[in-house]
Design an enzyme around this catalytic site. Structure first.
Site, short mmCIF file in Angstrom:
data_model
loop_
_atom_site.label_atom_id
_atom_site.label_comp_id
_atom_site.label_asym_id
_atom_site.label_seq_id
_atom_site.Cartn_x
_atom_site.Cartn_y
_atom_site.Cartn_z
N LYS A 67 -9.43 2.18 -2.12
CA LYS A 67 -9.62 1.60 -0.80
C LYS A 67 -11.02 1.94 -0.32
O LYS A 67 -11.43 3.10 -0.34
CB LYS A 67 -8.57 2.12 0.17
N CYS A 91 -5.44 -3.29 2.24
CA CYS A 91 -5.23 -3.39 3.68
C CYS A 91 -6.51 -3.56 4.49
O CYS A 91 -7.07 -4.64 4.56
CB CYS A 91 -4.43 -2.17 4.18
N GLU A 125 0.84 -1.20 0.00
CA GLU A 125 0.00 0.00 0.00
C GLU A 125 0.87 1.26 0.00
O GLU A 125 1.83 1.36 0.77
CB GLU A 125 -0.88 -0.04 1.25
#
Length: 640
Positions: A115, A170, A46
């Site tokens: 994300k 994540c 990331e």
């Protein structure tokens, strides 16, 4: 990639916080390394172009402009790479800043996956700099080209329709409803995760179980690339804990606190086979997600992952002991229920001194203990005939006595000889009639004794024999409850070994060890010099090979050419290619031709993920043709 194997890589480069040029150089260097190893999917952490820990520097235009320029440079560097590559970057769209995983392929930016869930608790405060991604993907202009932007973008391989890749970032996988769920329901077989998860006590174990669990839940491959050394340690430490999992099994994991690349191969066809069989895996009714094609060559992937030559048998001793105890319990509990339901007064077990009948007798004794019945009501019947040796006879008798069963001897040679006269068969003709007459006579004796004693005949045949049809139809093929019906031969040996190792009676232990040392044989042909003349594995092949073939054919639906390829790896140094080919042909032919025996099996308990009951796991026409399977095997041999 042929036969479904896709080499993947999770890469953690050395970085410097906010040093975009240095980070770009390291990403490209590591990309070259991974592509050189043949990786077709390469995943970086990331925000690795800038570093995850830039904090409020993400509000600075100089960093964002530099990151955008670097992404173009990295994309250009992929021009000669035959791979789909994911790199984490901060990207500004319509005046808002997003945390994205950029998908790159042959010099192009194919998509920007956003994300979905931004952590804003504990040590994380991403909402200070970033915005959550949109609910659905759309196209944006990025450097003058239309690029998909948003969550759950599906990247589909033009050369292999089963290879569909989707990214999340994540925290997405830590959320109650990860974006990868919808992606998998719409066909994604591999999920990648560009991550920056810091290290705290106990977090590594949880992270590993999380990735294992998500790959199992989605029946998917999961490639998790984590930020590592080089991120700021102002308040946190990042360990570069990379994980690659497939349907609940971790195939590769990196050492923490050590940047680098891990590789393995994900079997996409295996995943699709599992999904087809699992009716609770529900595909999406309508397709809503963006699909973007990518280009890679269809090549033969060099396999580095290991394939256990004894897939039914755990390698670790402690795990094997635990498995054996559990299986013995399942077998005994199944028999306990059947004995109680039928109000049986006894159980009748034909004992030969071989492994299968030994296991059946041990299980029966355990079931009687559960029922608090006297083991004397177990009638252990030895039926010596033309092929019986002194060794097996003595072992059978000793074992029955030591277990507290009632031993009964019924010699059958005279009855079989009379039968030969009745059907005009020459006793010197040791054909299948000679052998099967004995097997059927033994079964008749057992059935009639069970009628006399108000009992059940306990079947002794195992799953490997059922797969090969190595049983006399309406002979040892038949019983009133088959306790070994789903136990493969390679595991039968370990179950008897476990019982022997844990037995308190030294004499019983000695007998069981000798049974383990005795060659596998039906003992239907006369002995030679007092020794067993008929060895099963000389006739049908090594059971460790057949169990390997059985496992991969039934458990994952592998084609013979693929099984052959894996067997060569698994049995390297143990069996040569010609031997593997020979017995794989035998397995395919016998498995199809002998289905009629499995179509009318007695009841018996399922103990593992592979079973052959016609009422449960395996329903197959008795007259199905094997030609396509043999043709596939020859094709695989021809590719050598």
């Amino acid at each position: 990639m042929r036969q479904g194997f896709v080499k993947v890589a999770a890469a953690t480069p050395d970085i410097r916080v906010a040093d975009v040029d240095y980070n770009t150089e390291q990403i490209c260097r590591m990309m070259d390394e991974a592509a050189g190893e043949g990786a077709k999917i390469i995943v970086f952490p990331e925000l690795c172009i800038t570093g995850y820990t830039c904090s409020d520097l993400f509000t600075q235009e100089v960093l964002l402009d530099h990151a955008r320029e670097a992404l173009r440079k990295i994309a250009a560097h992929t021009a000669d790479k035959d791979a789909l590559i994911f790199v984490g970057a901060p990207i500004s769209v319509d005046g808002e800043l997003y945390n994205v995983a950029a998908a790159l392929n042959h010099g192009r930016i194919l998509g920007l996956t956003t994300k979905t869930f931004l952590p804003n608790y504990g040590e994380f405060y991403e909402m200070r700099q970033f915005r959550e991604g949109p609910e659905t993907a759309r196209e944006i202009f990025f450097d003058g080209e239309k690029v998909p932007f948003g969550p759950q973008i599906l990247f589909t391989a033009s050369c292999m329709e089963q290879l569909v890749v989707s990214a999340e970032i994540c925290e997405d996988v830590w959320s109650p409803i990860p974006p990868s769920i919808e992606a998998a329901r719409e066909g994604a077989t591999i999920i990648v995760n560009c991550s920056a998860s810091d290290e705290t006590i106990g977090k590594a174990a949880y992270r590993r179980s999380l990735i294992e669990g998500q790959s199992a839940r989605l029946i998917a491959g999961y490639v998790y690339a984590n930020a590592g050394e080089g991120e700021s340690t102002t308040d946190l430490v990042f360990g570069g804990h990379n994980i690659i999992a497939e349907n609940g099994t971790v195939l590769a994991a990196s050492k923490r606190f050590q940047n680098g690349v891990i590789y393995t191969e994900i079997d996409v066809k295996r995943l699709l086979s599992e999904r087809r069989k699992n009716t609770t895996f529900q595909t999406a009714g309508e397709r809503r997600l963006f699909r973007v094609p990518f280009e890679i060559e269809m090549t033969q992937t060099r396999l580095t992952r290991k394939f256990d030559s004894r897939p039914f048998v755990p390698g670790a001793e402690a795990e094997r002991a635990k498995r054996c105890e559990e299986i013995l319990t399942i077998q005994a509990m199944g028999l306990k229920k059947r004995l109680a339901h039928t109000h049986a007064k006894s159980a009748v077990v034909g004992i030969s001194g071989g492994l299968d009948s030994t296991l059946a007798l041990l299980v029966t004794a355990k079931a009687f203990d559960y029922l608090e019945m006297d083991r004397k009501q177990i009638i252990a019947v030895t039926m010596p005939c033309f092929g019986t040796t002194d060794r097996t006879y003595r072992n059978a008798c000793k074992m029955a006595v030591k277990l507290g069963a009632s031993l009964r001897e019924v010699p059958i040679a005279e009855a079989v000889t009379q039968h030969f006269k009745d059907i005009c068969h020459d006793p010197e003709d040791h054909s299948v009639t000679y052998e099967n007459s004995q097997a059927r006579e033994r079964t008749q004796v057992l059935m009639d004794i069970s009628n006399q004693e108000g009992g059940l005949v306990i079947g002794t045949g195992d799953m490997s024999e059922l797969a090969l049809g190595w049983a006399t139809y309406n002979g040892d093929h038949m019983s009133m409850y088959g306790v070994n019906a789903s136990v493969p031969k390679t595991l039968v040996r370990h179950l008897v070994q476990y019982y022997a190792d844990t037995a308190e009676d030294e004499e019983l232990k000695t007998v069981l060890y000798d049974v383990l040392d005795t060659p596998v044989s039906p003992e239907l042909l006369p002995p030679k010099d007092g020794e067993i003349a008929q060895k099963t594995e000389d006739l049908v092949g090594p059971y460790e090979l057949h169990d390997f073939y059985l496992y991969y054919m039934l458990r994952f639906g592998y084609e013979p050419a693929k099984i052959y390829r894996l067997a060569k790896l698994a049995f390297a140094g143990e069996y040569d290619e010609e031997t593997i080919q020979k017995w794989l042909r035998t397995f395919c032919w016998r498995f199809f031709s002998q289905q009629f025996k499995r179509s009318c099996l007695p009841d018996g308990p399922k103990v593992g993920t592979v079973a052959l009951s016609p009422r449960g796991d395996w329903r197959m026409p008795s007259d199905a043709c094997v030609a396509s399977w043999l043709r596939d095997l020859e094709k695989g041999i021809g590719m050598d």
